[in-house]
Design a protein around this motif. Sequence first.
Motif, PDB file in Angstrom:
ATOM      1  N   VAL A  73       0.891  -1.155   0.000  1.00 24.27           N
ATOM      2  CA  VAL A  73       0.000   0.000   0.000  1.00 24.27           C
ATOM      3  C   VAL A  73       0.929   1.205   0.000  1.00 24.27           C
ATOM      4  O   VAL A  73       1.815   1.322   0.855  1.00 24.27           O
ATOM      5  CB  VAL A  73      -0.938   0.022   1.226  1.00 24.27           C
ATOM      6  CG1 VAL A  73      -1.763   1.302   1.247  1.00 24.27           C
ATOM      7  CG2 VAL A  73      -1.850  -1.198   1.217  1.00 24.27           C
ATOM      8  N   LYS A  74       0.756   2.073  -0.977  1.00 23.87           N
ATOM      9  CA  LYS A  74       1.679   3.196  -1.197  1.00 23.87           C
ATOM     10  C   LYS A  74       0.973   4.508  -0.910  1.00 23.87           C
ATOM     11  O   LYS A  74      -0.092   4.766  -1.447  1.00 23.87           O
ATOM     12  CB  LYS A  74       2.175   3.169  -2.639  1.00 23.87           C
ATOM     13  CG  LYS A  74       3.130   4.293  -3.012  1.00 23.87           C
ATOM     14  CD  LYS A  74       3.490   4.270  -4.479  1.00 23.87           C
ATOM     15  CE  LYS A  74       4.392   3.139  -4.847  1.00 23.87           C
ATOM     16  NZ  LYS A  74       5.784   3.306  -4.474  1.00 23.87           N
ATOM     17  N   MET A  75       1.595   5.318  -0.067  1.00 19.93           N
ATOM     18  CA  MET A  75       1.141   6.699   0.130  1.00 19.93           C
ATOM     19  C   MET A  75       2.130   7.596  -0.588  1.00 19.93           C
ATOM     20  O   MET A  75       3.306   7.643  -0.220  1.00 19.93           O
ATOM     21  CB  MET A  75       1.155   7.082   1.616  1.00 19.93           C
ATOM     22  CG  MET A  75      -0.030   6.632   2.396  1.00 19.93           C
ATOM     23  SD  MET A  75       0.015   7.324   4.075  1.00 19.93           S
ATOM     24  CE  MET A  75      -0.848   8.866   3.797  1.00 19.93           C
ATOM     25  N   THR A  76       1.646   8.279  -1.616  1.00 21.96           N
ATOM     26  CA  THR A  76       2.498   9.195  -2.360  1.00 21.96           C
ATOM     27  C   THR A  76       2.132  10.616  -1.973  1.00 21.96           C
ATOM     28  O   THR A  76       0.974  11.021  -2.107  1.00 21.96           O
ATOM     29  CB  THR A  76       2.331   8.989  -3.877  1.00 21.96           C
ATOM     30  OG1 THR A  76       2.657   7.634  -4.196  1.00 21.96           O
ATOM     31  CG2 THR A  76       3.233   9.940  -4.657  1.00 21.96           C
ATOM     32  N   PHE A  77       3.107  11.359  -1.485  1.00 24.04           N
ATOM     33  CA  PHE A  77       2.922  12.758  -1.116  1.00 24.04           C
ATOM     34  C   PHE A  77       3.285  13.622  -2.313  1.00 24.04           C
ATOM     35  O   PHE A  77       4.411  13.563  -2.816  1.00 24.04           O
ATOM     36  CB  PHE A  77       3.787  13.115   0.097  1.00 24.04           C
ATOM     37  CG  PHE A  77       3.233  12.598   1.390  1.00 24.04           C
ATOM     38  CD1 PHE A  77       2.592  13.448   2.272  1.00 24.04           C
ATOM     39  CD2 PHE A  77       3.335  11.254   1.719  1.00 24.04           C
ATOM     40  CE1 PHE A  77       2.068  12.974   3.463  1.00 24.04           C
ATOM     41  CE2 PHE A  77       2.811  10.763   2.902  1.00 24.04           C
ATOM     42  CZ  PHE A  77       2.174  11.623   3.777  1.00 24.04           C
ATOM     43  N   ALA A  78       2.322  14.419  -2.773  1.00 20.93           N
ATOM     44  CA  ALA A  78       2.472  15.198  -3.996  1.00 20.93           C
ATOM     45  C   ALA A  78       3.686  16.123  -3.959  1.00 20.93           C
ATOM     46  O   ALA A  78       4.360  16.303  -4.969  1.00 20.93           O
ATOM     47  CB  ALA A  78       1.207  15.999  -4.269  1.00 20.93           C
ATOM     48  N   PHE A  90       9.832   8.188   4.222  1.00 22.07           N
ATOM     49  CA  PHE A  90       9.864   8.039   2.765  1.00 22.07           C
ATOM     50  C   PHE A  90      10.854   6.937   2.396  1.00 22.07           C
ATOM     51  O   PHE A  90      12.019   6.967   2.773  1.00 22.07           O
ATOM     52  CB  PHE A  90      10.254   9.347   2.080  1.00 22.07           C
ATOM     53  CG  PHE A  90       9.203  10.423   2.164  1.00 22.07           C
ATOM     54  CD1 PHE A  90       7.886  10.163   1.807  1.00 22.07           C
ATOM     55  CD2 PHE A  90       9.533  11.699   2.578  1.00 22.07           C
ATOM     56  CE1 PHE A  90       6.914  11.156   1.878  1.00 22.07           C
ATOM     57  CE2 PHE A  90       8.578  12.694   2.648  1.00 22.07           C
ATOM     58  CZ  PHE A  90       7.265  12.425   2.301  1.00 22.07           C
ATOM     59  N   ASN A  91      10.363   5.955   1.641  1.00 15.30           N
ATOM     60  CA  ASN A  91      11.204   4.833   1.242  1.00 15.30           C
ATOM     61  C   ASN A  91      11.008   4.454  -0.226  1.00 15.30           C
ATOM     62  O   ASN A  91      11.465   3.406  -0.667  1.00 15.30           O
ATOM     63  CB  ASN A  91      10.951   3.622   2.141  1.00 15.30           C
ATOM     64  CG  ASN A  91       9.516   3.119   2.081  1.00 15.30           C
ATOM     65  OD1 ASN A  91       8.734   3.516   1.216  1.00 15.30           O
ATOM     66  ND2 ASN A  91       9.168   2.247   3.005  1.00 15.30           N
ATOM     67  N   SER A  92      10.313   5.308  -0.978  1.00 16.56           N
ATOM     68  CA  SER A  92      10.027   5.024  -2.379  1.00 16.56           C
ATOM     69  C   SER A  92       9.905   6.336  -3.145  1.00 16.56           C
ATOM     70  O   SER A  92       9.606   7.374  -2.556  1.00 16.56           O
ATOM     71  CB  SER A  92       8.713   4.230  -2.465  1.00 16.56           C
ATOM     72  OG  SER A  92       8.414   3.885  -3.781  1.00 16.56           O
ATOM     73  N   GLY A  96      12.951  11.557  -7.582  1.00 15.18           N
ATOM     74  CA  GLY A  96      12.341  12.721  -8.214  1.00 15.18           C
ATOM     75  C   GLY A  96      12.541  14.003  -7.430  1.00 15.18           C
ATOM     76  O   GLY A  96      13.002  14.004  -6.293  1.00 15.18           O
ATOM     77  N   ASN A  97      12.178  15.105  -8.051  1.00 12.70           N
ATOM     78  CA  ASN A  97      12.320  16.418  -7.425  1.00 12.70           C
ATOM     79  C   ASN A  97      11.034  16.909  -6.768  1.00 12.70           C
ATOM     80  O   ASN A  97      11.031  17.978  -6.179  1.00 12.70           O
ATOM     81  CB  ASN A  97      12.756  17.451  -8.467  1.00 12.70           C
ATOM     82  CG  ASN A  97      14.150  17.188  -8.962  1.00 12.70           C
ATOM     83  OD1 ASN A  97      14.992  16.681  -8.226  1.00 12.70           O
ATOM     84  ND2 ASN A  97      14.405  17.503 -10.217  1.00 12.70           N
ATOM     85  N   THR A  98       9.952  16.159  -6.881  1.00 13.99           N
ATOM     86  CA  THR A  98       8.666  16.626  -6.371  1.00 13.99           C
ATOM     87  C   THR A  98       8.033  15.647  -5.398  1.00 13.99           C
ATOM     88  O   THR A  98       7.835  15.968  -4.235  1.00 13.99           O
ATOM     89  CB  THR A  98       7.689  16.888  -7.539  1.00 13.99           C
ATOM     90  OG1 THR A  98       8.316  17.769  -8.474  1.00 13.99           O
ATOM     91  CG2 THR A  98       6.411  17.546  -7.045  1.00 13.99           C
ATOM     92  N   ARG A  99       7.691  14.470  -5.872  1.00  9.14           N
ATOM     93  CA  ARG A  99       6.969  13.498  -5.045  1.00  9.14           C
ATOM     94  C   ARG A  99       7.915  12.671  -4.181  1.00  9.14           C
ATOM     95  O   ARG A  99       9.086  12.490  -4.502  1.00  9.14           O
ATOM     96  CB  ARG A  99       6.177  12.528  -5.930  1.00  9.14           C
ATOM     97  CG  ARG A  99       5.036  13.138  -6.660  1.00  9.14           C
ATOM     98  CD  ARG A  99       4.305  12.068  -7.439  1.00  9.14           C
ATOM     99  NE  ARG A  99       5.241  11.289  -8.245  1.00  9.14           N
ATOM    100  CZ  ARG A  99       5.360  11.357  -9.555  1.00  9.14           C
ATOM    101  NH1 ARG A  99       4.570  12.143 -10.224  1.00  9.14           N
ATOM    102  NH2 ARG A  99       6.242  10.646 -10.196  1.00  9.14           N
ATOM    103  N   ARG A 100       7.341  12.123  -3.113  1.00  9.36           N
ATOM    104  CA  ARG A 100       7.997  11.100  -2.291  1.00  9.36           C
ATOM    105  C   ARG A 100       6.897  10.148  -1.851  1.00  9.36           C
ATOM    106  O   ARG A 100       5.736  10.546  -1.707  1.00  9.36           O
ATOM    107  CB  ARG A 100       8.675  11.684  -1.050  1.00  9.36           C
ATOM    108  CG  ARG A 100       9.873  12.554  -1.327  1.00  9.36           C
ATOM    109  CD  ARG A 100      11.070  11.716  -1.766  1.00  9.36           C
ATOM    110  NE  ARG A 100      12.255  12.521  -1.953  1.00  9.36           N
ATOM    111  CZ  ARG A 100      12.614  13.121  -3.078  1.00  9.36           C
ATOM    112  NH1 ARG A 100      11.837  13.049  -4.140  1.00  9.36           N
ATOM    113  NH2 ARG A 100      13.723  13.806  -3.158  1.00  9.36           N
TER     114      ARG A 100
END
Length: 132
Positions: A73-78, A90-92, A96-100
């Motif tokens: 289950v992935k929570m992506t913070f914009a 954050f482990n995924s 990138g320069n924006t999301r984590r």
Amino acid sequence: MAKSEPQGNTSPSQLIDARIKELGDWRGELLSRLRTLVKEADPDVVEEWKWRGVPVWYHDGMLCTGETYKNVVKMTFAKGAALEDPAGLFNSSLEGNTRRAIDFHDDEKIDEQALKTLVRAAVALNESKAKR
């Protein structure tokens, strides 16, 4: 970013409820727990349903998503790259320069306080940009 419209008479919250029930396993339980933690961290959060079935939480812009996959289950913070993460959640999507993102696996303990702190930091970042 435009928010999704409810499908028929079904609200985004009802669609999320249905997804949790449909999963019927640890992923549904975990998504439900993450949803609760987001709401506890920000009682004013708005739930949306995007991209053919992804729960998304907003407050003055997108905060994070709750995606479910076979093994995670992935929570992506914009705007995760702009957030401090002293607990190292954050482990995924770290390149990138924006999301984590945070990938949660079956039977993994959630650092609930650290996650709520991260959600509150995302809210504060969105609020600071909204006031400009």
